[in-house]
Each structure stands twice: as C-alpha cells, then as structure tokens.
Design a protein around this motif. Structure first.
Motif, PDB file in Angstrom:
ATOM      1  N   LEU A  12       0.842  -1.190   0.000  1.00 62.63           N
ATOM      2  CA  LEU A  12       0.000   0.000   0.000  1.00 62.63           C
ATOM      3  C   LEU A  12       0.878   1.240   0.000  1.00 62.63           C
ATOM      4  O   LEU A  12       1.898   1.275   0.686  1.00 62.63           O
ATOM      5  CB  LEU A  12      -0.894  -0.002   1.244  1.00 62.63           C
ATOM      6  CG  LEU A  12      -1.766   1.218   1.497  1.00 62.63           C
ATOM      7  CD1 LEU A  12      -2.844   1.352   0.420  1.00 62.63           C
ATOM      8  CD2 LEU A  12      -2.405   1.132   2.879  1.00 62.63           C
ATOM      9  N   VAL A  13       0.460   2.265  -0.747  1.00 65.27           N
ATOM     10  CA  VAL A  13       1.146   3.553  -0.754  1.00 65.27           C
ATOM     11  C   VAL A  13       0.171   4.613  -0.263  1.00 65.27           C
ATOM     12  O   VAL A  13      -0.956   4.702  -0.745  1.00 65.27           O
ATOM     13  CB  VAL A  13       1.654   3.917  -2.172  1.00 65.27           C
ATOM     14  CG1 VAL A  13       2.206   5.333  -2.197  1.00 65.27           C
ATOM     15  CG2 VAL A  13       2.702   2.917  -2.641  1.00 65.27           C
ATOM     16  N   LEU A  14       0.629   5.405   0.704  1.00 62.52           N
ATOM     17  CA  LEU A  14      -0.113   6.576   1.164  1.00 62.52           C
ATOM     18  C   LEU A  14       0.617   7.775   0.579  1.00 62.52           C
ATOM     19  O   LEU A  14       1.733   8.093   0.997  1.00 62.52           O
ATOM     20  CB  LEU A  14      -0.134   6.636   2.692  1.00 62.52           C
ATOM     21  CG  LEU A  14      -0.659   5.402   3.419  1.00 62.52           C
ATOM     22  CD1 LEU A  14      -0.617   5.606   4.924  1.00 62.52           C
ATOM     23  CD2 LEU A  14      -2.052   5.043   2.964  1.00 62.52           C
ATOM     24  N   PRO A  15       0.032   8.443  -0.408  1.00 61.60           N
ATOM     25  CA  PRO A  15       0.760   9.482  -1.143  1.00 61.60           C
ATOM     26  C   PRO A  15       0.863  10.798  -0.385  1.00 61.60           C
ATOM     27  O   PRO A  15       0.165  11.027   0.606  1.00 61.60           O
ATOM     28  CB  PRO A  15      -0.095   9.665  -2.401  1.00 61.60           C
ATOM     29  CG  PRO A  15      -1.479   9.363  -1.946  1.00 61.60           C
ATOM     30  CD  PRO A  15      -1.317   8.253  -0.931  1.00 61.60           C
ATOM     31  N   GLY A  16       1.710  11.662  -0.911  1.00 59.50           N
ATOM     32  CA  GLY A  16       1.786  13.019  -0.412  1.00 59.50           C
ATOM     33  C   GLY A  16       0.513  13.763  -0.751  1.00 59.50           C
ATOM     34  O   GLY A  16      -0.273  13.347  -1.598  1.00 59.50           O
ATOM     35  N   GLY A  17       0.322  14.850  -0.088  1.00 57.82           N
ATOM     36  CA  GLY A  17      -0.862  15.682  -0.259  1.00 57.82           C
ATOM     37  C   GLY A  17      -0.982  16.568   0.959  1.00 57.82           C
ATOM     38  O   GLY A  17       0.008  17.103   1.440  1.00 57.82           O
ATOM     39  N   GLU A  18      -2.161  16.674   1.501  1.00 54.56           N
ATOM     40  CA  GLU A  18      -2.384  17.475   2.701  1.00 54.56           C
ATOM     41  C   GLU A  18      -2.850  16.530   3.798  1.00 54.56           C
ATOM     42  O   GLU A  18      -3.938  15.973   3.724  1.00 54.56           O
ATOM     43  CB  GLU A  18      -3.410  18.569   2.416  1.00 54.56           C
ATOM     44  CG  GLU A  18      -3.233  19.822   3.254  1.00 54.56           C
ATOM     45  CD  GLU A  18      -3.356  19.580   4.737  1.00 54.56           C
ATOM     46  OE1 GLU A  18      -2.429  19.953   5.493  1.00 54.56           O
ATOM     47  OE2 GLU A  18      -4.364  18.994   5.165  1.00 54.56           O
ATOM     48  N   SER A  19      -2.010  16.313   4.801  1.00 55.07           N
ATOM     49  CA  SER A  19      -2.252  15.254   5.787  1.00 55.07           C
ATOM     50  C   SER A  19      -3.525  15.453   6.600  1.00 55.07           C
ATOM     51  O   SER A  19      -4.228  14.479   6.888  1.00 55.07           O
ATOM     52  CB  SER A  19      -1.048  15.101   6.723  1.00 55.07           C
ATOM     53  OG  SER A  19      -0.820  16.292   7.456  1.00 55.07           O
ATOM     54  N   SER A  20      -3.852  16.687   6.975  1.00 53.72           N
ATOM     55  CA  SER A  20      -5.069  16.875   7.764  1.00 53.72           C
ATOM     56  C   SER A  20      -6.311  16.613   6.910  1.00 53.72           C
ATOM     57  O   SER A  20      -7.303  16.062   7.405  1.00 53.72           O
ATOM     58  CB  SER A  20      -5.110  18.265   8.403  1.00 53.72           C
ATOM     59  OG  SER A  20      -5.145  19.278   7.426  1.00 53.72           O
ATOM     60  N   THR A  21      -6.266  16.950   5.637  1.00 56.39           N
ATOM     61  CA  THR A  21      -7.379  16.647   4.727  1.00 56.39           C
ATOM     62  C   THR A  21      -7.498  15.139   4.538  1.00 56.39           C
ATOM     63  O   THR A  21      -8.598  14.577   4.594  1.00 56.39           O
ATOM     64  CB  THR A  21      -7.165  17.344   3.366  1.00 56.39           C
ATOM     65  OG1 THR A  21      -7.138  18.754   3.580  1.00 56.39           O
ATOM     66  CG2 THR A  21      -8.259  16.972   2.385  1.00 56.39           C
ATOM     67  N   GLN A  22      -6.378  14.463   4.321  1.00 59.08           N
ATOM     68  CA  GLN A  22      -6.421  13.008   4.161  1.00 59.08           C
ATOM     69  C   GLN A  22      -6.955  12.341   5.418  1.00 59.08           C
ATOM     70  O   GLN A  22      -7.752  11.404   5.333  1.00 59.08           O
ATOM     71  CB  GLN A  22      -5.036  12.473   3.791  1.00 59.08           C
ATOM     72  CG  GLN A  22      -4.621  12.850   2.386  1.00 59.08           C
ATOM     73  CD  GLN A  22      -3.269  12.290   2.001  1.00 59.08           C
ATOM     74  OE1 GLN A  22      -2.683  11.472   2.710  1.00 59.08           O
ATOM     75  NE2 GLN A  22      -2.759  12.719   0.868  1.00 59.08           N
ATOM     76  N   ASP A  23      -6.550  12.830   6.586  1.00 58.55           N
ATOM     77  CA  ASP A  23      -7.061  12.279   7.842  1.00 58.55           C
ATOM     78  C   ASP A  23      -8.578  12.434   7.925  1.00 58.55           C
ATOM     79  O   ASP A  23      -9.296  11.483   8.258  1.00 58.55           O
ATOM     80  CB  ASP A  23      -6.388  12.969   9.032  1.00 58.55           C
ATOM     81  CG  ASP A  23      -7.123  12.723  10.329  1.00 58.55           C
ATOM     82  OD1 ASP A  23      -7.338  11.538  10.679  1.00 58.55           O
ATOM     83  OD2 ASP A  23      -7.516  13.705  10.987  1.00 58.55           O
ATOM     84  N   ARG A  24      -9.075  13.633   7.630  1.00 60.67           N
ATOM     85  CA  ARG A  24     -10.531  13.852   7.687  1.00 60.67           C
ATOM     86  C   ARG A  24     -11.256  12.926   6.723  1.00 60.67           C
ATOM     87  O   ARG A  24     -12.304  12.363   7.049  1.00 60.67           O
ATOM     88  CB  ARG A  24     -10.866  15.313   7.370  1.00 60.67           C
ATOM     89  CG  ARG A  24     -10.634  16.248   8.536  1.00 60.67           C
ATOM     90  CD  ARG A  24     -11.242  17.626   8.320  1.00 60.67           C
ATOM     91  NE  ARG A  24     -10.809  18.312   7.123  1.00 60.67           N
ATOM     92  CZ  ARG A  24      -9.716  19.064   7.026  1.00 60.67           C
ATOM     93  NH1 ARG A  24      -8.926  19.217   8.067  1.00 60.67           N
ATOM     94  NH2 ARG A  24      -9.411  19.662   5.900  1.00 60.67           N
ATOM     95  N   LEU A  25     -10.721  12.746   5.527  1.00 66.66           N
ATOM     96  CA  LEU A  25     -11.368  11.868   4.543  1.00 66.66           C
ATOM     97  C   LEU A  25     -11.297  10.403   4.969  1.00 66.66           C
ATOM     98  O   LEU A  25     -12.261   9.650   4.759  1.00 66.66           O
ATOM     99  CB  LEU A  25     -10.748  12.079   3.161  1.00 66.66           C
ATOM    100  CG  LEU A  25     -11.043  13.456   2.547  1.00 66.66           C
ATOM    101  CD1 LEU A  25     -10.185  13.681   1.302  1.00 66.66           C
ATOM    102  CD2 LEU A  25     -12.519  13.606   2.226  1.00 66.66           C
ATOM    103  N   LEU A  26     -10.184   9.982   5.563  1.00 68.89           N
ATOM    104  CA  LEU A  26     -10.096   8.614   6.090  1.00 68.89           C
ATOM    105  C   LEU A  26     -11.209   8.349   7.095  1.00 68.89           C
ATOM    106  O   LEU A  26     -11.837   7.289   7.092  1.00 68.89           O
ATOM    107  CB  LEU A  26      -8.747   8.369   6.774  1.00 68.89           C
ATOM    108  CG  LEU A  26      -7.551   8.077   5.899  1.00 68.89           C
ATOM    109  CD1 LEU A  26      -6.278   8.040   6.739  1.00 68.89           C
ATOM    110  CD2 LEU A  26      -7.728   6.788   5.145  1.00 68.89           C
ATOM    111  N   ARG A  27     -11.448   9.324   7.952  1.00 67.13           N
ATOM    112  CA  ARG A  27     -12.503   9.150   8.961  1.00 67.13           C
ATOM    113  C   ARG A  27     -13.894   9.288   8.351  1.00 67.13           C
ATOM    114  O   ARG A  27     -14.795   8.528   8.697  1.00 67.13           O
ATOM    115  CB  ARG A  27     -12.290  10.126  10.118  1.00 67.13           C
ATOM    116  CG  ARG A  27     -11.065   9.703  10.943  1.00 67.13           C
ATOM    117  CD  ARG A  27     -10.845  10.525  12.192  1.00 67.13           C
ATOM    118  NE  ARG A  27     -10.188  11.788  11.847  1.00 67.13           N
ATOM    119  CZ  ARG A  27     -10.573  12.973  12.288  1.00 67.13           C
ATOM    120  NH1 ARG A  27     -11.600  13.102  13.070  1.00 67.13           N
ATOM    121  NH2 ARG A  27      -9.903  14.049  11.959  1.00 67.13           N
TER     122      ARG A  27
END
Length: 159
Positions: A54-69
């Motif tokens: 699995l690859v977790l790409p670069g981007g905006e970590s707080s946005t990715q966290d919110r979307l994961l949840r």
C-alpha cells in the motif's frame, strides 16, 4: 525446469487526495498492478488483505485524515498495516503513519502505526515549493550521467 513469470504485485494507492496519479503512474511503470483505494473493500475482504502493498501518497495530511474518517477507512487501514501489509508513506502519507504528529492541525489524527514523531510542515512553507532543474550523476536511476533532472522541491515533514 519451467519457470513461470511471477504475477505483477498488486499495490494499492490511497486515492482520497494528493499525489495519487503520480504514485500510481510510477508503480505501473515499475510493473505493479495498481488499485485505487477509496473503500475498505479495495484493500481487504473476508479472506484478508487484497493487496501486496500500500502507498499513502503526499498531499495534505489533515485533509487526508478527515477523509479517512469520513469514509470510515482509518480503522481498517490501521488493522491491515498492523497485520504486516507493507506500506510506503510519502510526505503526508508519512504523517498519516506516524505515532506522534508534533504540529497537528486542530482535531487531526494519524493512524499511529509507525513509531516516529513528525513535524508535518517542518521544511519550508507551501509558498516556497517550486520546481527546479538539478544536475545529477544517476545513470542507474535516470539513464544519464551528469544530466539534468526536473525535480520538485516541496515543504516536507521532519522525522
């Protein structure tokens, strides 16, 4: 003895935000079969993980966290990673993996599966990000000696 070709590894790329296309494209050029991970069924089924990595790409970590949840992916990802699924986190992906995020955005969480502390925007502001041309001696990597390579210089987390 007959040697059978090995099947291409199946590599998931978290496809919620960030450098999804860039990571997926590189993995395909390296011979992987890419699965864009947007739902739990993309990476896990009743019989276990559906991915080789699995690859977790670069981007905006707080946005990715919110979307994961928001998409209810965090617990499932945490579980398959804890069970041993190989994972690569680049930039924001590294922040998502870290056990301790020192400068988290308000309410930001991480998966907490990598025993490191990170500062997410430690190396420069977003406005300092740019593309540059670098002189390289990397024949094994880019097929040229003393050549020029276009590279992105971006803000980055500090471990």
């Amino acid at each position: 003895m007959v040697t059978r070709p090995r099947p291409a590894p199946v590599v998931g790329v978290l496809a919620l935000q960030g450098g999804v296309a860039e990571h997926g494209g590189m993995l395909e050029r390296l011979g992987a079969r890419v699965v864009l991970v947007r739902r739990e069924r993309d990476f896990a089924g009743a019989d276990g993980p559906r991915l080789d990595a699995l690859v977790l790409p670069g981007g905006e970590s707080s946005t990715q966290d919110r979307l994961l949840r928001l998409f209810d992916l965090a617990d499932g990802l945490r579980a398959v990673i804890a069970e041993g699924l190989p994972v690569l986190g680049t930039c924001a992906g590294l922040v998502l993996l870290a056990r301790d995020v020192r400068d988290a955005a308000p309410g930001q969480r991480s998966l907490g599966v990598l025993d490191v502390a990170v500062r997410r925007n430690a190396i420069g502001p977003q406005t300092a990000s740019r593309e540059v041309e670098l002189a390289v001696d990397a024949e094994d990597v880019v097929g040229q000696r003393d050549g020029r390579v276009r590279a992105a210089v971006i803000r980055a987390p500090e471990v």
